[in-house]
Design an enzyme around this catalytic site. Structure first.
Site, mmCIF file in Angstrom:
data_model
loop_
_atom_site.group_PDB
_atom_site.id
_atom_site.type_symbol
_atom_site.label_atom_id
_atom_site.label_comp_id
_atom_site.label_asym_id
_atom_site.label_seq_id
_atom_site.Cartn_x
_atom_site.Cartn_y
_atom_site.Cartn_z
ATOM 1 N NE ARG A 95 -3.622 -0.163 2.641
ATOM 2 C CZ ARG A 95 -4.013 0.168 3.733
ATOM 3 N NH1 ARG A 95 -3.958 -0.892 4.745
ATOM 4 N NH2 ARG A 95 -4.906 1.039 4.139
ATOM 5 C CG HIS A 103 -8.994 5.030 11.390
ATOM 6 N ND1 HIS A 103 -9.604 4.838 10.173
ATOM 7 C CD2 HIS A 103 -9.730 4.982 12.404
ATOM 8 C CE1 HIS A 103 -10.901 4.766 10.817
ATOM 9 N NE2 HIS A 103 -10.801 4.875 12.144
ATOM 10 N N GLY A 120 -17.460 10.268 0.933
ATOM 11 C CA GLY A 120 -16.878 8.834 0.516
ATOM 12 C C GLY A 120 -16.386 7.879 1.591
ATOM 13 C CB SER A 176 -19.032 2.130 3.849
ATOM 14 O OG SER A 176 -17.879 1.815 4.906
HETATM 15 C C1 BV8 Z 1 -12.174 0.504 18.267
HETATM 16 C C2 BV8 Z 1 -6.406 1.475 9.501
HETATM 17 C C3 BV8 Z 1 -12.528 -0.480 20.560
HETATM 18 C C4 BV8 Z 1 -5.765 0.415 9.221
HETATM 19 C C5 BV8 Z 1 -8.889 1.037 10.006
HETATM 20 C C6 BV8 Z 1 -17.319 -6.209 15.792
HETATM 21 C C7 BV8 Z 1 -16.260 -7.130 15.708
HETATM 22 C C8 BV8 Z 1 -14.825 -6.452 15.904
HETATM 23 C C9 BV8 Z 1 -14.799 -4.967 16.011
HETATM 24 C C10 BV8 Z 1 -16.009 -4.142 16.168
HETATM 25 C C11 BV8 Z 1 -17.317 -4.838 16.037
HETATM 26 N N1 BV8 Z 1 -18.309 -4.095 15.925
HETATM 27 C C12 BV8 Z 1 -17.844 -2.791 16.281
HETATM 28 C C13 BV8 Z 1 -16.195 -2.971 16.271
HETATM 29 C C14 BV8 Z 1 -15.291 -1.947 16.339
HETATM 30 C C15 BV8 Z 1 -14.475 -1.761 14.916
HETATM 31 C C16 BV8 Z 1 -15.594 -1.481 14.087
HETATM 32 O O1 BV8 Z 1 -16.016 -0.460 13.880
HETATM 33 N N2 BV8 Z 1 -15.758 -2.490 13.089
HETATM 34 C C17 BV8 Z 1 -16.643 -2.272 12.080
HETATM 35 C C18 BV8 Z 1 -16.057 -3.000 10.891
HETATM 36 C C19 BV8 Z 1 -17.956 -3.015 12.451
HETATM 37 N N3 BV8 Z 1 -13.577 -0.369 15.125
HETATM 38 C C20 BV8 Z 1 -12.582 -0.584 15.687
HETATM 39 O O2 BV8 Z 1 -12.024 -1.541 16.046
HETATM 40 C C21 BV8 Z 1 -11.811 0.661 16.150
HETATM 41 N N4 BV8 Z 1 -11.380 0.733 17.521
HETATM 42 O O3 BV8 Z 1 -13.635 0.433 18.260
HETATM 43 O O4 BV8 Z 1 -11.695 0.310 19.503
HETATM 44 C C22 BV8 Z 1 -11.923 -0.223 21.841
HETATM 45 C C23 BV8 Z 1 -12.554 0.684 22.669
HETATM 46 C C24 BV8 Z 1 -12.200 0.865 23.824
HETATM 47 C C25 BV8 Z 1 -10.911 0.554 24.276
HETATM 48 C C26 BV8 Z 1 -9.981 -0.386 23.432
HETATM 49 C C27 BV8 Z 1 -10.683 -0.610 21.971
HETATM 50 C C28 BV8 Z 1 -10.638 0.970 14.982
HETATM 51 C C29 BV8 Z 1 -11.198 1.201 13.735
HETATM 52 C C30 BV8 Z 1 -9.988 1.686 12.985
HETATM 53 C C31 BV8 Z 1 -9.655 0.439 11.900
HETATM 54 N N5 BV8 Z 1 -8.670 0.872 11.185
HETATM 55 N N6 BV8 Z 1 -7.781 1.682 8.969
HETATM 56 C C32 BV8 Z 1 -5.605 0.500 7.731
HETATM 57 O O5 BV8 Z 1 -6.175 1.144 7.150
HETATM 58 O O6 BV8 Z 1 -4.824 -0.430 7.224
HETATM 59 S S1 BV8 Z 1 -10.276 1.209 9.275
HETATM 60 C C33 BV8 Z 1 -10.327 1.199 7.771
HETATM 61 O O7 BV8 Z 1 -11.735 1.192 7.250
HETATM 62 C C34 BV8 Z 1 -9.975 2.469 7.026
HETATM 63 O O8 BV8 Z 1 -9.325 3.282 7.899
HETATM 64 C C35 BV8 Z 1 -10.895 3.104 6.443
HETATM 65 O O9 BV8 Z 1 -10.875 4.189 5.927
HETATM 66 C C36 BV8 Z 1 -12.217 2.704 7.228
HETATM 67 C C37 BV8 Z 1 -13.603 2.828 6.770
HETATM 68 O O10 BV8 Z 1 -13.626 2.351 5.627
HETATM 69 P P1 BV8 Z 1 -14.069 3.744 4.352
HETATM 70 O O11 BV8 Z 1 -13.154 4.785 4.697
HETATM 71 O O12 BV8 Z 1 -15.643 3.934 4.873
HETATM 72 O O13 BV8 Z 1 -14.189 2.995 3.210
HETATM 73 P P2 BV8 Z 1 -15.127 2.076 2.640
HETATM 74 O O14 BV8 Z 1 -14.313 1.287 1.593
HETATM 75 O O15 BV8 Z 1 -15.705 1.209 3.552
HETATM 76 O O16 BV8 Z 1 -16.044 2.908 1.848
HETATM 77 C C38 BV8 Z 1 -15.531 3.549 0.648
HETATM 78 C C39 BV8 Z 1 -17.028 4.506 0.589
HETATM 79 O O17 BV8 Z 1 -16.484 5.397 -0.575
HETATM 80 C C40 BV8 Z 1 -18.221 3.670 0.110
HETATM 81 O O18 BV8 Z 1 -19.154 4.269 0.620
HETATM 82 C C41 BV8 Z 1 -18.200 3.922 -1.450
HETATM 83 O O19 BV8 Z 1 -19.483 4.023 -1.928
HETATM 84 C C42 BV8 Z 1 -17.408 5.433 -1.480
HETATM 85 N N7 BV8 Z 1 -17.019 5.853 -2.923
HETATM 86 C C43 BV8 Z 1 -16.151 4.909 -3.740
HETATM 87 N N8 BV8 Z 1 -15.646 5.728 -4.566
HETATM 88 C C44 BV8 Z 1 -16.132 6.968 -4.254
HETATM 89 C C45 BV8 Z 1 -16.950 6.919 -3.195
HETATM 90 N N9 BV8 Z 1 -17.503 8.133 -2.773
HETATM 91 C C46 BV8 Z 1 -17.450 9.225 -3.557
HETATM 92 N N10 BV8 Z 1 -16.610 9.420 -4.425
HETATM 93 C C47 BV8 Z 1 -16.142 8.384 -4.976
HETATM 94 N N11 BV8 Z 1 -15.326 8.332 -6.142
#
Ligand code: BV8
Ligand code: ZN
Length: 242
Positions: free
Chosen positions: A70, A119, A186, A188
């Site tokens: 990446r 992040h 941008g 989800s």
């Molecule tokens: C935390 C860094 C807790 C690394 C990233 C169940 C199981 C396990 C965990 C959880 C769970 N439920 C909730 C959680 C917590 C978890 C979470 O939310 N999971 C989700 C998946 C359910 N969150 C965490 O673990 C966070 N930490 O909660 O800690 C805690 C609390 C107290 C004490 C201790 C701990 C940490 C989350 C951070 C994870 N790291 N990235 C790396 O990148 O390598 S996340 C990763 O996803 C990226 O950062 C990315 O940015 C992020 C979100 O995704 P999006 O940016 O939205 O990207 P995506 O592809 O999904 O969407 C793209 C969008 O763009 C789409 O909508 C598309 O339509 C649109 N698009 C496309 N092209 C265009 C466009 N829009 C406009 N124009 C275009 N041209």
């Protein structure tokens, strides 16, 4: 070309606190694959396996190779007009805060300066054990990198299950609470706690604008949904604002 409602430009002109929160979609037009789209990088690997401490400890070589891939990609891509438009907005709006979930450094390269990187940033590394920044070049052909304390070196990004950086997440929540205009661009709107920001802003009276190529969990409660590419919509908003 999408038409931007006159009232959005009027709101931008009169807003005192504007916040933009971005996800991987703003970098898609730079050629950076998103996480969950059809070309998403998670589709080939799964996030728990790669972007988590357990995943890293289980297979540090694989996780390092993924991040090096990446990083190499980031060196080959450029900020797109959407990134640049956000950098322009920062200069045109009196109080503008940019929050990003992205780790690709493209907002900084586009000229944004007030950025809250929730992040982390894939151009930085640190020690897994003592958290000290690590500035040496990563050469996986010479083996995995280690800190002088003996700890393993890891990318300075927030993995699943990890806390977000305190300063950034506090500032992001404060900005969302005080915003009178909040752009969610941008993303989800799936990953917490970043996904909570637009809802918090809305609850505190902000006018919420979503820019995305498709609806998300935020769309039904947003005040305005501009469906289309951020690299086309954002420059149009800046053009009309000038
Ligand atoms: C935390 C860094 C807790 C690394 C990233 C169940 C199981 C396990 C965990 C959880 C769970 N439920 C909730 C959680 C917590 C978890 C979470 O939310 N999971 C989700 C998946 C359910 N969150 C965490 O673990 C966070 N930490 O909660 O800690 C805690 C609390 C107290 C004490 C201790 C701990 C940490 C989350 C951070 C994870 N790291 N990235 C790396 O990148 O390598 S996340 C990763 O996803 C990226 O950062 C990315 O940015 C992020 C979100 O995704 P999006 O940016 O939205 O990207 P995506 O592809 O999904 O969407 C793209 C969008 O763009 C789409 O909508 C598309 O339509 C649109 N698009 C496309 N092209 C265009 C466009 N829009 C406009 N124009 C275009 N041209
Ligand atoms: Zn160390």
């Amino acid at each position: 070309m999408i038409n931007i409602p006159e009232q959005l430009i009027a709101r931008l002109k009169n807003a005192s606190k504007v916040v933009a929160s971005t996800g991987a979609g703003v970098s898609a037009e730079s050629g950076v694959p998103t996480f969950r789209g059809q070309d998403g990088i998670w589709n080939k690997m799964n996030p728990e396996e790669l972007a988590s401490v357990d995943g890293f400890m289980a297979n540090p070589q694989l996780v390092w190779e993924w991040y090096q891939y990446r990083r190499d990609l980031m060196d080959k891509v450029e900020p797109n007009p959407g990134h640049k438009a956000l950098a322009d907005l920062e200069k045109m709006v009196s109080d503008f805060t940019l929050i990003t979930q992205n780790v690709d450094n493209l907002h900084r390269r586009a000229g944004s300066s007030r950025i809250l990187e929730l992040h982390g940033n894939v151009t930085r590394n640190k020690c897994l054990a003592c958290d000290k920044p690590y500035a040496e070049e990563i050469r996986l052909d010479k083996g995995l990198p280690y800190c002088s304390c003996g700890g393993m070196i890891r990318p300075d990004v927030v993995w699943f299950g990890e806390m977000l950086p305190e300063r950034e997440i506090r500032a992001a929540f404060a900005a969302a609470e005080e915003a009178d205009l909040f752009f969610s661009i941008g993303t989800s709107t799936l990953v917490q706690p970043a996904a909570a920001l637009p809802f918090l802003a809305r609850r505190n009276g902000a006018y919420v604008v979503e820019i995305n190529i498709e609806p998300t969990g935020l769309t039904t409660i947003s005040d305005l949904f501009l469906q289309g590419k951020s690299g086309e919509i954002l420059p149009e908003i800046v053009r009309l604002l000038r």
